[in-house]
Scaffold this active site. Sequence first.
Site, PDB file in Angstrom:
ATOM      1  N   HIS A  95      34.885  35.940  44.040  1.00 34.15           N
ATOM      2  CA  HIS A  95      33.863  35.701  44.862  1.00 34.15           C
ATOM      3  C   HIS A  95      33.617  34.199  44.638  1.00 34.15           C
ATOM      4  O   HIS A  95      32.902  33.067  45.220  1.00 34.15           O
ATOM      5  CB  HIS A  95      32.411  36.317  45.030  1.00 34.15           C
ATOM      6  CG  HIS A  95      32.931  37.449  45.893  1.00 34.15           C
ATOM      7  ND1 HIS A  95      32.869  37.453  47.326  1.00 34.15           N
ATOM      8  CD2 HIS A  95      33.475  38.844  45.741  1.00 34.15           C
ATOM      9  CE1 HIS A  95      33.286  38.449  48.016  1.00 34.15           C
ATOM     10  NE2 HIS A  95      33.697  39.338  46.940  1.00 34.15           N
ATOM     11  N   ARG A 105      45.881  37.538  46.850  1.00 36.32           N
ATOM     12  CA  ARG A 105      46.057  38.117  48.216  1.00 36.32           C
ATOM     13  C   ARG A 105      47.450  37.507  48.686  1.00 36.32           C
ATOM     14  O   ARG A 105      47.502  36.326  48.528  1.00 36.32           O
ATOM     15  CB  ARG A 105      44.838  38.032  49.065  1.00 36.32           C
ATOM     16  CG  ARG A 105      43.483  39.000  48.754  1.00 36.32           C
ATOM     17  CD  ARG A 105      42.525  38.649  49.779  1.00 36.32           C
ATOM     18  NE  ARG A 105      42.950  39.309  51.139  1.00 36.32           N
ATOM     19  CZ  ARG A 105      42.599  40.433  51.605  1.00 36.32           C
ATOM     20  NH1 ARG A 105      41.889  41.354  50.772  1.00 36.32           N
ATOM     21  NH2 ARG A 105      43.161  40.832  52.522  1.00 36.32           N
TER      22      ARG A 105
HETATM   23  N1  PXP Z   1      38.593  47.000  42.293  1.00 37.33           N
HETATM   24  C1  PXP Z   1      39.352  46.538  43.215  1.00 37.33           C
HETATM   25  C2  PXP Z   1      40.720  47.261  43.101  1.00 37.33           C
HETATM   26  C3  PXP Z   1      39.048  45.531  44.352  1.00 37.33           C
HETATM   27  O1  PXP Z   1      40.056  45.466  45.142  1.00 37.33           O
HETATM   28  C4  PXP Z   1      37.795  45.020  44.173  1.00 37.33           C
HETATM   29  C5  PXP Z   1      37.272  44.050  45.259  1.00 37.33           C
HETATM   30  O2  PXP Z   1      38.024  43.097  45.218  1.00 37.33           O
HETATM   31  C6  PXP Z   1      36.801  45.266  43.102  1.00 37.33           C
HETATM   32  C7  PXP Z   1      37.157  46.342  42.329  1.00 37.33           C
HETATM   33  C8  PXP Z   1      35.596  44.863  43.165  1.00 37.33           C
HETATM   34  O3  PXP Z   1      34.780  45.150  44.208  1.00 37.33           O
HETATM   35  P1  PXP Z   1      33.431  44.606  44.548  1.00 37.33           P
HETATM   36  O4  PXP Z   1      33.579  43.103  44.704  1.00 37.33           O
HETATM   37  O5  PXP Z   1      32.857  45.236  45.748  1.00 37.33           O
HETATM   38  O6  PXP Z   1      32.523  45.073  43.021  1.00 37.33           O
END
Ligand code: PXP
Length: 258
Positions: free
Chosen positions: A9, A44
């Site tokens: 992010h 990605r």
């Molecule tokens: N684990 C995996 C495999 C993911 O794809 C993600 C999102 O990219 C996350 C953990 C973390 O998710 P969040 O950003 O909702 O904490």
Amino acid sequence: MLLGVNIDHIAVLREARKINDPNPLDAISICKLAGADQITIHLREDRRHIHDKDAEIICKLSPLPVNLECAIDEEIIDIVCDLKPMRATLVPEKREEVTTEGGLDLITNFDRIEKAVKKLHKNGIEVSLFIDPNKQMIEASSKLNVEWIELHTGSFANIYAMLYSNLANTHHTIKELELPRDELKKLLDKSKKEIKKAALKAQDLNLKVAAGHGLNYQNVTQITSIKAIEELNIGQSIIARSVFTGLEKAIKDLKELL
Ligand code: PXP
């Protein structure tokens, strides 16, 4: 419980302007200082946040182990094999999704996944599979000879948010939103039980267990109570809080809850 901080992010914020700032690499020493155990990034296929250059520099310079999430796509797997992160987490990917929706289907894609796992292992990279918490997927993971599984907690997190946050005012159009609260409470309990059962089953099969997706400062303690889970990968909630508190404090606050 170990914490992998997902820093995608930070790149999302950079891509809002398509400039150089903020640079996800700059976050890593702060993550380390704050007590994070691992850095997680997702390269990605559409490169919407983390770019090849980010992944390359992070894998080369990160003082923390890198967990690189990727799709079961031959081109991406070859890139990951060159980058040699400590771990690759295989995830399903759809171009139109907002974030990873649902776990990998290990039954339909068994042969492709097996090929990817073998290639990653040959390159000295440990492998994790991002799966929904169910018996069939755990058994298939064991057959695929991976070191780790990561249980998808997105469904649990959605139900939690429907119960305890004002989700009705967001973009979500989830049909369960119309359910009465006691029904939602039952669904939350069911979802937690599924996660716990899956974690115990995986542990029995000598798989190391991680979990992640949608975890935050409110819902995380429900998951930390499941002792078979060794590691959580958390991104959005930490980076969102860091806008107000700074990244170091946001990570420390979360570590305290683990
Ligand atoms: N684990 C995996 C495999 C993911 O794809 C993600 C999102 O990219 C996350 C953990 C973390 O998710 P969040 O950003 O909702 O904490």
